[in-house]
Scaffold this active site. Structure first.
Site, mmCIF file in Angstrom:
data_model
loop_
_atom_site.group_PDB
_atom_site.id
_atom_site.type_symbol
_atom_site.label_atom_id
_atom_site.label_comp_id
_atom_site.label_asym_id
_atom_site.label_seq_id
_atom_site.Cartn_x
_atom_site.Cartn_y
_atom_site.Cartn_z
ATOM 1 N N ASP A 1 95.329 60.953 38.705
ATOM 2 C CA ASP A 1 94.333 60.210 38.352
ATOM 3 C C ASP A 1 93.041 60.557 39.255
ATOM 4 O O ASP A 1 93.216 60.145 40.441
ATOM 5 C CB ASP A 1 94.558 58.751 38.368
ATOM 6 C CG ASP A 1 95.514 58.462 37.237
ATOM 7 O OD1 ASP A 1 94.958 58.703 36.060
ATOM 8 O OD2 ASP A 1 96.548 57.387 37.371
ATOM 9 N N HIS B 1 101.515 62.943 36.895
ATOM 10 C CA HIS B 1 100.022 62.628 36.635
ATOM 11 C C HIS B 1 99.428 62.279 37.766
ATOM 12 O O HIS B 1 99.709 61.708 39.011
ATOM 13 C CB HIS B 1 100.172 61.368 35.803
ATOM 14 C CG HIS B 1 99.157 60.861 34.993
ATOM 15 N ND1 HIS B 1 98.713 61.547 33.933
ATOM 16 C CD2 HIS B 1 97.951 60.020 35.376
ATOM 17 C CE1 HIS B 1 97.469 60.948 33.503
ATOM 18 N NE2 HIS B 1 97.085 60.077 34.459
ATOM 19 N N HIS C 1 94.027 63.500 34.982
ATOM 20 C CA HIS C 1 93.421 62.707 34.133
ATOM 21 C C HIS C 1 92.011 62.696 34.968
ATOM 22 O O HIS C 1 91.876 62.239 35.910
ATOM 23 C CB HIS C 1 93.846 61.453 33.864
ATOM 24 C CG HIS C 1 93.106 60.465 33.294
ATOM 25 N ND1 HIS C 1 93.546 59.199 33.008
ATOM 26 C CD2 HIS C 1 91.963 60.575 32.497
ATOM 27 C CE1 HIS C 1 92.642 58.796 32.112
ATOM 28 N NE2 HIS C 1 91.629 59.321 31.884
ATOM 29 N N MET D 1 88.542 61.015 35.318
ATOM 30 C CA MET D 1 87.778 59.928 35.174
ATOM 31 C C MET D 1 86.615 60.215 35.955
ATOM 32 O O MET D 1 86.475 59.374 36.921
ATOM 33 C CB MET D 1 88.631 58.392 35.315
ATOM 34 C CG MET D 1 89.687 58.428 34.529
ATOM 35 S SD MET D 1 90.688 56.986 34.773
ATOM 36 C CE MET D 1 92.070 57.854 35.829
ATOM 37 N N ASP E 1 98.880 55.453 28.660
ATOM 38 C CA ASP E 1 99.002 55.217 30.037
ATOM 39 C C ASP E 1 98.542 53.847 30.337
ATOM 40 O O ASP E 1 97.357 53.444 29.521
ATOM 41 C CB ASP E 1 98.000 56.076 30.643
ATOM 42 C CG ASP E 1 97.833 56.215 31.999
ATOM 43 O OD1 ASP E 1 98.608 55.338 32.563
ATOM 44 O OD2 ASP E 1 96.802 56.777 32.600
ATOM 45 N N MET F 1 89.172 59.918 40.179
ATOM 46 C CA MET F 1 88.538 58.955 39.818
ATOM 47 C C MET F 1 87.249 59.142 40.851
ATOM 48 O O MET F 1 87.512 59.481 42.123
ATOM 49 C CB MET F 1 88.806 57.578 39.854
ATOM 50 C CG MET F 1 89.998 57.232 39.224
ATOM 51 S SD MET F 1 90.573 55.658 39.384
ATOM 52 C CE MET F 1 92.464 55.692 38.466
ATOM 53 N N MET G 1 94.684 55.014 26.294
ATOM 54 C CA MET G 1 94.769 53.822 27.548
ATOM 55 C C MET G 1 95.122 52.676 26.918
ATOM 56 O O MET G 1 94.577 51.945 26.227
ATOM 57 C CB MET G 1 93.301 54.025 28.052
ATOM 58 C CG MET G 1 92.890 55.223 28.950
ATOM 59 S SD MET G 1 94.520 55.564 30.100
ATOM 60 C CE MET G 1 94.008 54.324 31.376
ATOM 61 N N SER H 1 102.864 58.470 37.693
ATOM 62 C CA SER H 1 101.528 58.677 38.083
ATOM 63 C C SER H 1 101.443 58.426 39.693
ATOM 64 O O SER H 1 102.059 57.284 39.845
ATOM 65 C CB SER H 1 100.468 57.730 37.463
ATOM 66 O OG SER H 1 99.509 57.622 38.070
#
Length: 215
Positions: free
Chosen positions: A32, A30, A63, A65, A172, A34, A134, A7
Protein backbone atom coordinates in the site's frame (compact mmCIF):
# COMPACT_ATOMS: atom_id res chain seq x y z
CA UNK A 1 -9.17 -20.87 -7.39
CA UNK A 2 -8.81 -17.44 -5.80
CA UNK A 3 -5.40 -16.10 -4.80
CA UNK A 4 -4.05 -14.60 -1.59
CA UNK A 5 -2.23 -11.26 -1.37
CA UNK A 6 -1.00 -10.51 2.19
CA UNK A 7 -0.63 -6.79 2.84
CA UNK A 8 2.61 -5.72 4.52
CA UNK A 9 0.83 -2.66 5.95
CA UNK A 10 -0.04 -5.02 8.83
CA UNK A 11 3.40 -6.61 9.05
CA UNK A 12 6.11 -5.99 11.63
CA UNK A 13 8.33 -3.70 9.58
CA UNK A 14 11.23 -4.06 12.01
CA UNK A 15 11.39 -7.66 10.76
CA UNK A 16 10.45 -7.10 7.12
CA UNK A 17 12.65 -9.84 5.68
CA UNK A 18 11.31 -12.38 8.19
CA UNK A 19 7.73 -11.33 7.58
CA UNK A 20 8.08 -11.70 3.82
CA UNK A 21 9.58 -15.16 4.25
CA UNK A 22 6.60 -16.19 6.37
CA UNK A 23 4.21 -15.56 3.47
CA UNK A 24 6.45 -16.82 0.69
CA UNK A 25 3.76 -19.33 -0.35
CA UNK A 26 1.18 -16.60 -1.00
CA UNK A 27 0.22 -15.71 -4.57
CA UNK A 28 1.11 -12.01 -4.27
CA UNK A 29 2.57 -9.57 -1.75
CA UNK A 30 0.42 -6.44 -1.39
CA UNK A 31 2.10 -3.04 -1.01
CA UNK A 32 0.00 0.00 0.00
CA UNK A 33 1.66 3.20 -1.23
CA UNK A 34 0.09 6.26 0.48
CA UNK A 35 1.16 9.87 0.24
CA UNK A 36 -0.86 11.51 3.05
CA UNK A 37 -2.90 13.54 0.53
CA UNK A 38 -5.03 11.07 -1.42
CA UNK A 39 -5.65 9.19 1.85
CA UNK A 40 -4.96 10.34 5.45
CA UNK A 41 -1.86 8.27 6.01
CA UNK A 42 1.74 8.02 4.79
CA UNK A 43 3.19 4.55 4.28
CA UNK A 44 5.60 3.01 1.81
CA UNK A 45 7.38 4.26 -1.25
CA UNK A 46 10.35 3.54 -3.46
CA UNK A 47 12.78 2.62 -0.62
CA UNK A 48 10.55 -0.24 0.56
CA UNK A 49 10.15 -1.47 -3.02
CA UNK A 50 13.93 -1.37 -3.45
CA UNK A 51 14.40 -3.31 -0.21
CA UNK A 52 11.90 -5.93 -1.34
CA UNK A 53 13.89 -6.27 -4.53
CA UNK A 54 16.69 -7.76 -2.45
CA UNK A 55 14.40 -10.42 -0.96
CA UNK A 56 12.75 -13.53 -2.34
CA UNK A 57 9.04 -12.70 -2.37
CA UNK A 58 5.78 -13.43 -4.18
CA UNK A 59 4.92 -11.17 -7.15
CA UNK A 60 4.26 -7.61 -6.01
CA UNK A 61 0.69 -6.30 -5.92
CA UNK A 62 0.99 -2.50 -5.58
CA UNK A 63 -1.88 -0.18 -4.61
CA UNK A 64 -1.12 3.47 -5.45
CA UNK A 65 -3.16 5.64 -3.07
CA UNK A 66 -1.41 8.81 -4.19
CA UNK A 67 -2.19 11.97 -6.09
CA UNK A 68 -1.41 11.82 -9.82
CA UNK A 69 -0.15 8.21 -9.89
CA UNK A 70 0.72 8.59 -13.58
CA UNK A 71 3.98 10.24 -12.44
CA UNK A 72 5.15 6.99 -10.83
CA UNK A 73 3.71 4.20 -12.97
CA UNK A 74 6.96 3.51 -14.85
CA UNK A 75 9.05 3.65 -11.68
CA UNK A 76 6.92 1.17 -9.73
CA UNK A 77 6.62 -1.14 -12.72
CA UNK A 78 10.41 -1.09 -13.06
CA UNK A 79 10.69 -1.97 -9.36
CA UNK A 80 8.76 -5.17 -9.94
CA UNK A 81 5.05 -4.38 -9.62
CA UNK A 82 3.15 -7.27 -11.24
CA UNK A 83 -0.18 -5.53 -10.58
CA UNK A 84 -0.68 -1.77 -10.23
CA UNK A 85 -3.94 -0.60 -8.62
CA UNK A 86 -5.16 2.98 -9.25
CA UNK A 87 -8.37 4.65 -8.13
CA UNK A 88 -11.27 5.82 -10.22
CA UNK A 89 -11.68 8.63 -7.67
CA UNK A 90 -9.61 11.69 -8.58
CA UNK A 91 -8.05 10.24 -11.73
CA UNK A 92 -9.84 12.14 -14.49
CA UNK A 93 -7.96 10.50 -17.36
CA UNK A 94 -8.45 6.95 -16.15
CA UNK A 95 -8.49 5.35 -19.60
CA UNK A 96 -5.07 6.85 -20.38
CA UNK A 97 -3.72 5.87 -16.95
CA UNK A 98 -4.74 2.23 -17.35
CA UNK A 99 -3.12 2.26 -20.78
CA UNK A 100 0.11 3.64 -19.29
CA UNK A 101 0.21 0.80 -16.78
CA UNK A 102 -0.34 -1.89 -19.38
CA UNK A 103 2.36 -0.41 -21.61
CA UNK A 104 4.90 -1.03 -18.84
CA UNK A 105 4.01 -4.73 -18.77
CA UNK A 106 2.25 -4.50 -15.41
CA UNK A 107 -1.39 -5.49 -15.02
CA UNK A 108 -3.81 -2.56 -14.58
CA UNK A 109 -6.37 -2.69 -11.78
CA UNK A 110 -8.89 0.06 -11.08
CA UNK A 111 -10.01 0.64 -7.48
CA UNK A 112 -13.46 1.48 -6.07
CA UNK A 113 -13.83 3.06 -2.62
CA UNK A 114 -16.81 1.85 -0.55
CA UNK A 115 -18.99 4.82 -1.53
CA UNK A 116 -18.14 4.71 -5.25
CA UNK A 117 -20.66 2.99 -7.56
CA UNK A 118 -19.64 0.34 -10.07
CA UNK A 119 -21.34 2.35 -12.82
CA UNK A 120 -18.37 4.76 -12.93
CA UNK A 121 -16.33 1.97 -14.50
CA UNK A 122 -18.63 1.35 -17.47
CA UNK A 123 -16.28 2.94 -20.01
CA UNK A 124 -13.02 1.38 -18.77
CA UNK A 125 -13.83 -2.22 -17.82
CA UNK A 126 -12.81 -3.45 -21.25
CA UNK A 127 -9.28 -2.05 -20.82
CA UNK A 128 -8.72 -3.10 -17.19
CA UNK A 129 -7.08 -6.31 -16.08
CA UNK A 130 -8.91 -6.17 -12.79
CA UNK A 131 -11.10 -4.25 -10.35
CA UNK A 132 -10.24 -3.86 -6.67
CA UNK A 133 -13.27 -3.50 -4.41
CA UNK A 134 -12.43 -1.71 -1.16
CA UNK A 135 -14.49 -3.02 1.74
CA UNK A 136 -13.04 -0.43 4.14
CA UNK A 137 -12.24 3.23 3.60
CA UNK A 138 -8.58 3.22 2.49
CA UNK A 139 -5.84 4.54 4.71
CA UNK A 140 -5.42 2.23 7.69
CA UNK A 141 -5.17 -1.49 8.37
CA UNK A 142 -7.39 -3.37 10.82
CA UNK A 143 -10.64 -1.56 10.00
CA UNK A 144 -14.06 -3.20 10.24
CA UNK A 145 -15.38 -4.87 7.09
CA UNK A 146 -18.23 -2.98 5.30
CA UNK A 147 -20.72 -5.66 4.14
CA UNK A 148 -22.59 -3.33 1.77
CA UNK A 149 -19.41 -2.66 -0.22
CA UNK A 150 -18.98 -6.38 -0.88
CA UNK A 151 -22.20 -6.38 -2.92
CA UNK A 152 -20.18 -4.76 -5.72
CA UNK A 153 -18.43 -8.09 -6.21
CA UNK A 154 -21.78 -9.62 -7.22
CA UNK A 155 -22.42 -6.77 -9.66
CA UNK A 156 -18.96 -6.98 -11.22
CA UNK A 157 -19.13 -10.76 -11.54
CA UNK A 158 -22.46 -10.44 -13.35
CA UNK A 159 -21.14 -7.71 -15.67
CA UNK A 160 -18.09 -9.69 -16.77
CA UNK A 161 -20.27 -12.71 -17.51
CA UNK A 162 -22.86 -10.71 -19.46
CA UNK A 163 -20.24 -8.75 -21.42
CA UNK A 164 -17.77 -11.63 -21.77
CA UNK A 165 -14.96 -9.65 -20.12
CA UNK A 166 -11.92 -11.20 -18.52
CA UNK A 167 -11.07 -8.75 -15.72
CA UNK A 168 -10.33 -10.16 -12.26
CA UNK A 169 -11.99 -9.04 -9.05
CA UNK A 170 -9.88 -8.29 -5.96
CA UNK A 171 -11.19 -7.34 -2.52
CA UNK A 172 -9.35 -5.47 0.23
CA UNK A 173 -10.37 -4.47 3.74
CA UNK A 174 -11.39 -6.59 6.70
CA UNK A 175 -10.91 -9.83 4.77
CA UNK A 176 -10.55 -12.76 7.18
CA UNK A 177 -11.09 -16.49 7.57
CA UNK A 178 -14.67 -15.67 8.62
CA UNK A 179 -15.67 -14.03 5.31
CA UNK A 180 -13.14 -15.42 2.80
CA UNK A 181 -15.41 -18.22 1.58
CA UNK A 182 -18.35 -15.85 1.04
CA UNK A 183 -16.20 -13.41 -0.94
CA UNK A 184 -14.92 -16.20 -3.18
CA UNK A 185 -18.47 -17.46 -3.68
CA UNK A 186 -19.50 -13.96 -4.77
CA UNK A 187 -16.80 -13.95 -7.45
CA UNK A 188 -13.61 -12.57 -5.85
CA UNK A 189 -10.42 -13.82 -7.50
CA UNK A 190 -7.86 -12.13 -5.22
CA UNK A 191 -8.18 -11.76 -1.43
CA UNK A 192 -6.00 -8.99 0.00
CA UNK A 193 -5.45 -9.65 3.71
CA UNK A 194 -3.47 -7.64 6.24
CA UNK A 195 -4.16 -8.15 9.93
CA UNK A 196 -5.74 -11.58 9.36
CA UNK A 197 -2.39 -12.85 8.08
CA UNK A 198 0.43 -10.85 9.63
CA UNK A 199 -1.15 -10.42 13.06
CA UNK A 200 -1.94 -14.08 13.44
CA UNK A 201 0.47 -16.32 15.34
CA UNK A 202 1.45 -18.11 12.14
CA UNK A 203 0.73 -16.27 8.85
CA UNK A 204 1.77 -19.23 6.71
CA UNK A 205 -0.88 -21.36 8.41
CA UNK A 206 -3.53 -18.73 7.66
CA UNK A 207 -2.53 -18.63 3.98
CA UNK A 208 -2.68 -22.43 3.80
CA UNK A 209 -6.06 -22.53 5.58
CA UNK A 210 -7.59 -20.06 3.11
CA UNK A 211 -6.30 -22.07 0.17
CA UNK A 212 -7.98 -25.13 1.69
CA UNK A 213 -11.24 -23.20 2.07
CA UNK A 214 -11.15 -22.06 -1.56
CA UNK A 215 -10.64 -25.61 -2.81
Amino acid sequence: MARISPSILAADLTELAREVIRVRDADYLHIDVMDGMFVPNITFGVPIMEALGRLHHPPLDVHLMIEDPSRYVKEYAALGAKNLHVHVEGNYHLHRLLGQIRETGSRAFVVLNPSTPVSLLDEVLSCADGVLVMTVNPGYTGQEFIPEAAKKIDVLDRIRTERDLKFEIAVDGGVSLDNAQDLVNRGADILIMGAAVFRSENPSVVVRKIKELKR
